[in-house]
Design an enzyme around this catalytic site. Sequence first.
Site, PDB file in Angstrom:
ATOM      1  N   ARG A 293       0.851  -1.191   0.000  1.00 10.69           N
ATOM      2  CA  ARG A 293       0.000   0.000   0.000  1.00 10.69           C
ATOM      3  C   ARG A 293       0.884   1.237   0.000  1.00 10.69           C
ATOM      4  O   ARG A 293       2.119   1.134   0.048  1.00 10.69           O
ATOM      5  CB  ARG A 293      -0.870   0.017   1.262  1.00 10.69           C
ATOM      6  CG  ARG A 293      -0.043  -0.140   2.546  1.00 10.69           C
ATOM      7  CD  ARG A 293      -0.834   0.099   3.787  1.00 10.69           C
ATOM      8  NE  ARG A 293      -0.138  -0.312   5.000  1.00 10.69           N
ATOM      9  CZ  ARG A 293       0.837   0.367   5.603  1.00 10.69           C
ATOM     10  NH1 ARG A 293       1.252   1.519   5.088  1.00 10.69           N
ATOM     11  NH2 ARG A 293       1.404  -0.070   6.713  1.00 10.69           N
ATOM     12  N   VAL A 296       2.434   5.941   5.193  1.00  4.43           N
ATOM     13  CA  VAL A 296       2.204   7.231   5.852  1.00  4.43           C
ATOM     14  C   VAL A 296       3.279   8.240   5.433  1.00  4.43           C
ATOM     15  O   VAL A 296       3.001   9.406   5.174  1.00  4.43           O
ATOM     16  CB  VAL A 296       2.216   7.057   7.382  1.00  4.43           C
ATOM     17  CG1 VAL A 296       2.065   8.403   8.085  1.00  4.43           C
ATOM     18  CG2 VAL A 296       1.113   6.106   7.831  1.00  4.43           C
TER      19      VAL A 296
END
Length: 445
Positions: A293, A296
Amino acid sequence: MLSSLLVANRGEIARRVIRTANRLGVRTVAVHSDADADLPFVREATEAVPIGPANPAESYRNAEAVLAAAKATGAEAIHPGYGFLSENGAFAKAVIDNGLIWVGPGPDAIAAMGDKINARNLMAAAGVPVAPGTKDPASSVEAALDAAREIGFPVMVKAAAGGGGMGMAVAGDADRLRAEYDKVRTFAERMFGDGSVLVERYFPRVRHIEVQILGLADGRVVALGERECSVQRRNQKLVEETPSPALSPQQRQELLAAAVRAGEAVGYRNAGTVECLFDPAAGQFFFLEMNTRLQVEHPITEAVFGIDLVEQQLRVASGLAPTFDPAALTVTGHAIEVRVNAEDPKKFFPGPGAITTWTEPTGDGVRVDAGYTAGNVVTQSYDSLMAKLIVHGTDRADALRKLRDAVTGFVVAGPKVNLPFFTELLDNPEFVSGDYDTGIVGRMR
């Protein structure tokens, strides 16, 4: 380019994805819990759909509710952000099976990397260095003890299906391993629905360095530099910087090449991160895990490469070439990110509450990705992250100077906030020198 996008997330990452999609002329759909109805990401999307109460299991992790919202709004694609459903291979498959575009790697790659033991074995077969550890789950305390004796204490006991620094414990001897094994297994069963346990060597003084990879639509995998992530509390990151101060040019080249091999081994598409442990004394790195993914800390990579990673994600998902030449990537300057959390700056315990003051710093090379503003409420239902403060300087010294000014200029009142910790860190000789490791926060406390 796809025409409409549902963002299956909340807070700063939802706002950040929506910002790029809006810039590209892509219609955006925000889904939100009842608790988040007043947050900025909801207002900034083209359309917003409530999907349930504050409890994430009934809203942001509710795959059926998210898919229903996509169908109701005519969204063409789903971007999962990070956390929640982002690394759920079954959800990715459901998105695709429903005729939607999944902005992320394929379900098979997510599944392959979702189990740490399977991932370790795949990486070893691909020629990526892995730390000494178990090739199969340690099915009992006795099996874990046998593995630890072979590996050598201290060891790390991990939830094989875990992530985000959760489900991990250090055992320095057999008695400690007996105690921690049951804790990790129970936690893993409750949090991940899988009690499988991995045992691997623990390095007391080590650095945590990761590589941003991007699997392109044409099948190539490229590495977009590394990020130093060694400032952590409870195995979770607080500060990231790029380039890493720890690596020589040769070590960097070897690390990036290994990360590309890791992506190629699973036919990786879209954005992902190969996380590694680096032993500075031996000059060796070991595969830790792959996050399938967007991370952050992706903004610092964007800063030094001048690339919008969310735009690249949308382009890959649309079958388009990237906006940059993979053969001509160059790093410009140095970037640092700090995570502004609603938690006290000493023990890092969460301290939610209503935000009465929110003043963001500005200036050359200063960026804030925020999920909140004045008047919003930080609740206990979600992670304590409120914003990310990113600075980009001509070199590390310039970035540190800008970060000191920016931390001072960031004013938050209402909930607890960890900004004073960063002031302390920026006065710490170990951090300022660049010669630090994952134990730095513990030594400061």
